[in-house]
Design an enzyme around this catalytic site. Structure first.
Site, mmCIF file in Angstrom:
data_model
loop_
_atom_site.group_PDB
_atom_site.id
_atom_site.type_symbol
_atom_site.label_atom_id
_atom_site.label_comp_id
_atom_site.label_asym_id
_atom_site.label_seq_id
_atom_site.Cartn_x
_atom_site.Cartn_y
_atom_site.Cartn_z
ATOM 1 N N GLY A 7 -31.325 -45.587 -44.050
ATOM 2 C CA GLY A 7 -30.636 -45.895 -42.812
ATOM 3 C C GLY A 7 -30.879 -47.351 -42.440
ATOM 4 O O GLY A 7 -31.928 -47.926 -42.758
ATOM 5 N N CYS A 8 -29.922 -47.979 -41.765
ATOM 6 C CA CYS A 8 -30.035 -49.408 -41.468
ATOM 7 C C CYS A 8 -31.217 -49.707 -40.549
ATOM 8 O O CYS A 8 -31.986 -50.649 -40.794
ATOM 9 C CB CYS A 8 -28.739 -49.930 -40.874
ATOM 10 S SG CYS A 8 -28.119 -49.024 -39.439
ATOM 11 N N ASN A 9 -31.403 -48.909 -39.504
ATOM 12 C CA ASN A 9 -32.553 -49.110 -38.627
ATOM 13 C C ASN A 9 -33.863 -48.900 -39.372
ATOM 14 O O ASN A 9 -34.857 -49.601 -39.134
ATOM 15 C CB ASN A 9 -32.503 -48.140 -37.443
ATOM 16 C CG ASN A 9 -31.320 -48.378 -36.536
ATOM 17 O OD1 ASN A 9 -30.976 -49.510 -36.239
ATOM 18 N ND2 ASN A 9 -30.687 -47.305 -36.091
ATOM 19 N N VAL A 10 -33.851 -47.951 -40.268
ATOM 20 C CA VAL A 10 -35.055 -47.637 -41.051
ATOM 21 C C VAL A 10 -35.452 -48.827 -41.907
ATOM 22 O O VAL A 10 -36.638 -49.169 -42.014
ATOM 23 C CB VAL A 10 -34.812 -46.396 -41.929
ATOM 24 C CG1 VAL A 10 -36.058 -46.058 -42.733
ATOM 25 C CG2 VAL A 10 -34.375 -45.213 -41.088
#
Length: 348
Positions: free
Chosen positions: A150-153
């Site tokens: 995931g991008c936030n991850v």
């Protein structure tokens, strides 16, 4: 004849970014491009910035359309990749940009996403460092299935993993606050993403430990620490199309000073082509990484507060999604890891 690649979900933001990067890749040839609701329309109706293939017609997303390709990139909503991937043979490299195959714990999937867990694939964050000093890159060599983070991850993991792996920060009492561009929410029409709602405003979302990326962050950082971690994670939607700026803090381990803390990040990223630890005192900005597969990182110690502060900037559609997918595919296929991926951003 190049490596034939199909893109499922090509009308969305991630699908469009995959196509943009693939068009500049010397080894890939774009095969099938598919969509669901937008099947039958021209690609140029959705991505007019891709004139080379604007007249291509989007096919329906099905295993039949995707079969026979060397690589299939899935840019689909969560919960839809698992069944489709199961119909593709082991000879095809399948790279899932969705969430279906990221988590190791079935119970975490059930709690945060619902439904049946589709299984766990090799994780596509090559730079993720473990307590042993090894990196996730090794797990991607010759892989035939890859789960893109995931991008936030990605932003939080790159900010904190080096300190945890080196033991210079404590694994509990981690805090991450993110400023996130609206493209991270996808292309589906949502009232809170209308220009009149987002322009001139910033608002947090999924507050209080309910964001779906939390178990994935915990999974990555626990691997880095080789111990359970606890983190408070708060994303904030801000009026920009692209980008994530993560400000993460942690308590330093006993006896750690600024030099030893910075040395941990230097050791983790000194040889990385896409993760750049900035010179001391220079801070990341989302505008510096726009359009690139780079992550800019900075770390310091707030002596007064007794906190280590790590800041990371990425383009959520490139290093956060499509760029990570192609970087991981390059590794799996034995290509130069950086092939077809921009290091330099676009400014102003």
């Amino acid at each position: 004849m190049g490596i034939r690649a199909a893109v499922a979900g090509a009308s969305g933001y991630a699908g469009g970014e995959l196509l943009r990067l693939l068009l500049g890749h010397s080894e890939f040839e774009i095969g099938a491009i598919t969509a669901h609701n937008n099947a039958g329309s021209r690609l140029g109706e959705h991505h007019p910035h891709l004139p080379e293939i604007a007249n291509r017609v989007l096919a329906p997303t099905s295993a039949g359309e995707l079969a026979g390709h060397d690589v299939v990139f899935l840019a689909l909503p969560h919960g839809t990749s698992g069944a489709l991937a199961a119909e593709l043979g082991d000879e095809t490299l399948v790279v899932d940009c969705g969430a279906d195959h990221r988590l190791q714990a079935r119970e975490a999937w059930k709690v945060f996403y619902g439904g049946d867990h589709a299984g766990t694939w090799p994780y596509g964050l090559p730079e993720l460092v473990a307590r042993t000093g090894t990196k996730q890159r090794a797990a991607l060599t010759s892989a035939r299935r890859i789960a893109v983070p995931g991008c936030n991850v990605t932003a939080v993991s790159l900010a904190l993993a080096p300190g945890l792996a080196a033991g210079v920060i404590e694994p509990t009492d981690l805090v991450a606050v993110l400023a996130c561009g609206t493209s991270g929410a996808g292309r589906t029409l949502k009232p809170h993403l209308l220009a009149s709602e987002i322009m001139g405003s910033a608002r947090p979302y999924a507050v209080g430990g309910v964001h779906r990326h939390i178990p994935e962050i915990e999974q990555n950082l626990s691997k880095a620490a080789d111990a359970p971690i606890s983190i408070s994670f708060t994303p904030t939607l801000v009026p920009m199309a692209r980008g994530i700026l993560t400000t993460a803090t942690a308590r330093p381990a006993d006896g750690m000073d600024g030099a030893r803390v910075r040395a941990a990040w230097e050791a983790a990223y000194s040889d990385e082509p896409f993760v750049h630890l900035l010179p001391a005192g220079q801070w990341p900005a989302t505008s510096s990484v726009t359009g690139s597969n780079s992550a800019h990182v900075q770390v310091t110690v707030d002596e007064r507060a007794g906190r280590v502060v790590a800041v990371t900037a990425i383009d959520n559609l490139v290093k956060g999604t499509a760029g990570a997918a192609i970087q991981s595919a390059n590794i799996a296929l034995g290509l130069d890891e950086a092939l077809g991926l921009p290091v330099n951003g676009v400014a102003p």
